[in-house]
Design an enzyme around this catalytic site. Structure first.
Site, PDB file in Angstrom:
ATOM      1  N   LYS A   4       0.812  -1.215   0.000  1.00 17.52           N
ATOM      2  CA  LYS A   4       0.000   0.000   0.000  1.00 17.52           C
ATOM      3  C   LYS A   4       0.848   1.268   0.000  1.00 17.52           C
ATOM      4  CE  LYS A   4      -3.919  -2.175   2.356  1.00 17.52           C
ATOM      5  NZ  LYS A   4      -3.317  -3.485   2.596  1.00 17.52           N
ATOM      6  N   GLU A  53      -2.107   6.406   8.741  1.00 23.86           N
ATOM      7  CA  GLU A  53      -2.923   7.374   8.022  1.00 23.86           C
ATOM      8  C   GLU A  53      -3.859   8.113   8.970  1.00 23.86           C
ATOM      9  OE1 GLU A  53      -3.294   5.318   3.622  1.00 23.86           O
ATOM     10  OE2 GLU A  53      -5.002   5.212   4.985  1.00 23.86           O
ATOM     11  N   HIS A  58     -13.561  -3.568  10.105  1.00 22.29           N
ATOM     12  CA  HIS A  58     -13.037  -3.348   8.752  1.00 22.29           C
ATOM     13  C   HIS A  58     -13.447  -4.451   7.781  1.00 22.29           C
ATOM     14  CE1 HIS A  58     -10.734  -0.137  10.576  1.00 22.29           C
ATOM     15  NE2 HIS A  58     -10.208  -0.985  11.419  1.00 22.29           N
ATOM     16  N   ARG A 113      -8.074  -8.246  -7.951  1.00 19.58           N
ATOM     17  CA  ARG A 113      -8.809  -9.509  -8.043  1.00 19.58           C
ATOM     18  C   ARG A 113     -10.292  -9.183  -8.109  1.00 19.58           C
ATOM     19  NH1 ARG A 113     -11.034  -9.314  -3.045  1.00 19.58           N
ATOM     20  NH2 ARG A 113      -9.749  -8.575  -1.316  1.00 19.58           N
TER      21      ARG A 113
END
Length: 661
Positions: free
Chosen positions: A116, A200, A235, A297
């Site tokens: 990421k 973040e 999440h 994907r």
């Protein structure tokens, strides 16, 4: 087109891929572990090969065995599904090196988006907005803590590899950062083999909106509009919808174009999803969405996109992998109506969503107007080795309100026995006022979790019905034997039984008196309720209780049964006087495993003093990590497990020194 493909996956996604392949005349090869020898995907495929033991590391994550099975079968291509090896660049390369096509993007594209931190740097260079934060290589804990302080709490710690909510922790206070970082790294290392993280800024009122993209080998790339996946827990997505409520044409265009730029930046080929987070503290605005990650994907929630576009995304995957151009241009794609998907899991919302294992004694989903993507059947076992998904329910309607009404009805009319499940939770969520009004956000479930998971208490009539059914009355009295056909008969007085039932931690004691064949009087806490069985059908009966007739079904669950009455479900446990579980829970001297799983971490040793709430043992099962804490102050007397041990549900993990009386 390919004539034979191997599906390197299991469960509902393997079944879903096989069905499209069959429609296209393509033969399919399944692979299976020892735990899946009798699974539905094995039954549906034309051929099947064993690839190892139950643990995913020895089967579905064993690239060599999967490629060997494909080679033996003569498959021309391998479809990875989602999860497992679907985003493993080395696997994609190995498939192509073996002379087969990988039904997915190139290894280079997977690597570009696999980490990421590097992906976000690439997105910034491609003019795709990213969330403010630290995306660098320095993984020193003190340095990361300083970065978090600079960003400002709350922050989100995220594993730089993988996805699905693994290795992710929200941190609200600086003093919690160290422990959260350690937990996120440990989970990321276990899930992806990479413990590196990025930090973040956590948006206080975010929505998770993602764009489905597709590319081919001829330089074409399109988007198939958005999905809103804001209803999440830990999440993990729970209910998804397409399109996103409140989406304007301007913002849809901006997000779609940004997603296509992201795909073109890595020469993307195949199905992919660009995930964005939108700051909706002041509504949806085209300049307030940020790139989170790209999943290289097919997504679990892809059916809602199929429902609103009329496109079979798996068929597109097969055609693109075979070298064909995209079947449609951007201008030829449009949105038709609204769609929802609800994920049905074997988990217990009332116990913090703990995964549940066991045999599915009953599986019933609506047959009309609902797409059911499932990888299990009635009689199958939910094991501790894999994700606890039972099925996905997908509905489509002309408007959001119409589609949501279909979803609620589908959930109300679905019933599962044998394992704890989240059907009631999903039904309540589909009625939650903010969600119904089209205002979802990623914090909604956490804010409303108490109301969404409260267990409805049975009234006196339901308790009376449960008491009667607990006595085995679903069986009709035997015919042909004049003595047995007398029913509940005895020489002196009425035949009576005392019935003890537990529901949601509350004990109910009732007395059932037989007044004749299929006729009972149930003595509750306040009054006597007459119950008459008026008819029987497979798995249930018609009952008249307190002047009202109802259809009942009894579904077996561990240590009890689920009573279905007029569309409502109640779980009752029948206490065993020889079972010490209740005593253990009350006395708190023994720490029991709440589920089968792996002992990941033992934080104490024998002789240690602990305080109530201290973490004692960390367990891992069904892709979830659970910390077990001390229920009281005390001394650790005995440890019965070590790190790396596999345990069964209810196993004693440790004991505290008994309190002096």
């Amino acid at each position: 087109m390919f004539s034979k493909i191997l599906v390197a996956n299991r469960g509902e996604i393997a079944c879903r891929i096989i069905r499209t392949a069959r429609r296209l005349g393509i033969r399919t090869v399944a692979v299976y572990s020892d735990a899946d020898a009798g699974a539905l995907h094995v039954e549906l495929a034309d051929e099947a090969f064993r690839i190892g033991a139950a643990a995913a590391s020895e089967s579905y994550l064993n690239a060599g065995r999967i490629i060997a099975a494909a080679d033996r079968s003569g498959a021309q291509a391998i479809h990875p599904g989602y999860g497992f090896l679907s985003e493993n660049a080395d696997f994609a390369e190995a498939v192509e090196a073996a002379g087969m096509a990988f039904i997915g993007p190139s290894a280079a594209a997977i690597r570009a988006m696999g980490l990421k931190d590097a992906a976000k740097v690439l997105m910034e260079q491609s003019d795709v907005p990213v969330v403010p934060g630290y995306h660098g290589d320095n993984q020193d804990a003190a340095f990361l803590s300083e970065q978090a302080m600079g960003i400002g709490f709350p922050v989100l710690i995220k594993a730089r590899a993988g996805g699905g909510g693994k290795g992710m922790r929200r941190v609200d206070h600086a003093e919690d950062f160290g422990a959260s970082l350690e937990a996120a790294r440990r989970e990321a290392e276990a899930a992806f083999g990479d413990g590196a993280v990025l930090i973040e800024k956590y948006l206080m009122k975010p929505r998770h909106i993602e764009i489905q993209v597709f590319g081919d080998r001829h330089g074409n790339a399109v988007h198939l509009f958005e999905r809103d996946c804001s209803l999440q827990r830990r999440h993990q997505k729970v209910i998804e919808e397409a399109p996103a409520p409140g989406m304007t044409a301007e913002m849809r265009r901006a997000m779609g174009e940004a997603a296509v730029r992201a795909a073109r930046a890595i020469d993307y080929c195949g199905a992919g999803t660009v995930e964005f987070i939108a700051d909706v503290s002041d509504g949806l605005w085209p300049d307030r969405f940020f790139f989170m990650e790209m999943n290289t994907r097919l997504q679990v929630e892809h059916p809602v996109t199929e429902a609103i576009t009329g496109v079979d995304l798996v068929e597109w995957q097969l055609r693109v992998a075979n070298g064909e151009p995209l079947p449609l241009k951007q201008s030829e794609l449009s949105i038709d109506g609204w769609a929802f998907e609800a994920r049905v899991y074997a988990e217990d919302p009332a116990r913090g969503f703990l995964p549940s294992t066991g045999t599915l004694s009953h599986v019933g989903f609506p047959a009309d107007g609902v797409r059911v993507d499932a990888g299990v059947r009635q009689g199958d076992r939910i094991s501790p080795f894999y994700d606890p998904m039972i099925a996905k329910l997908i509905v489509h309607g002309t408007t959001r309100a119409a589609a949501l009404a279909k979803l609620t009805a589908a959930l109300d009319n679905s019933h599962i026995g044998g394992v704890a499940n989240n059907l009631d939770f999903l039904a309540r969520l589909s009625r939650q006022p903010d969600f119904v009004a089209g205002h979802p956000d990623t914090g909604l479930i956490d804010r409303e979790v108490a109301a969404l998971t409260v267990v409805a208490a049975p009234d006196e009539t339901v308790l009376a019905l449960a008491a009667v059914l607990s006595l085995g009355t679903l069986q009709a009295p035997p015919a042909g034997d004049p003595w047995l056909s007398l029913g509940h008969w005895q020489v002196w007085g009425q035949a009576t039984r005392t019935v003890t039932l537990d529901h949601a931690g509350e004990r109910h004691v009732l007395r059932v008196a037989a007044r004749g064949l299929d006729l009972f009087a149930v003595h509750g806490s306040n009054r006597v309720i007459p119950v008459r069985i008026s008819g029987r059908f497979d798995g249930g009966c018609l009952v008249e209780a307190d002047g009202r007739q109802s259809a009942l079904q009894r579904l077996e669950i561990p240590k009890g049964f689920t009573l279905l009455v007029d569309g409502r479900a109640f779980d009752f446990h029948v206490p065993d006087p020889l079972d010490g579980e209740a005593e253990d829970a009350a006395g708190s001297d023994r720490l029991l495993a709440p589920m089968p799983g792996l002992v990941k971490l033992v934080r104490v040793k024998e002789g240690d003093a602990v305080l109530k709430g201290d973490p004692l043992i960390v367990m891992e099962a069904m892709k979830m990590e659970l910390t077990l804490s001390a229920s009281r102050d005390g001394l650790v007397e005995s440890l019965f497990v070590a790190e790396g041990d596999q345990t069964v549900d209810g196993a004693v993990l440790l004991s505290l020194k008994p309190e002096e009386t």
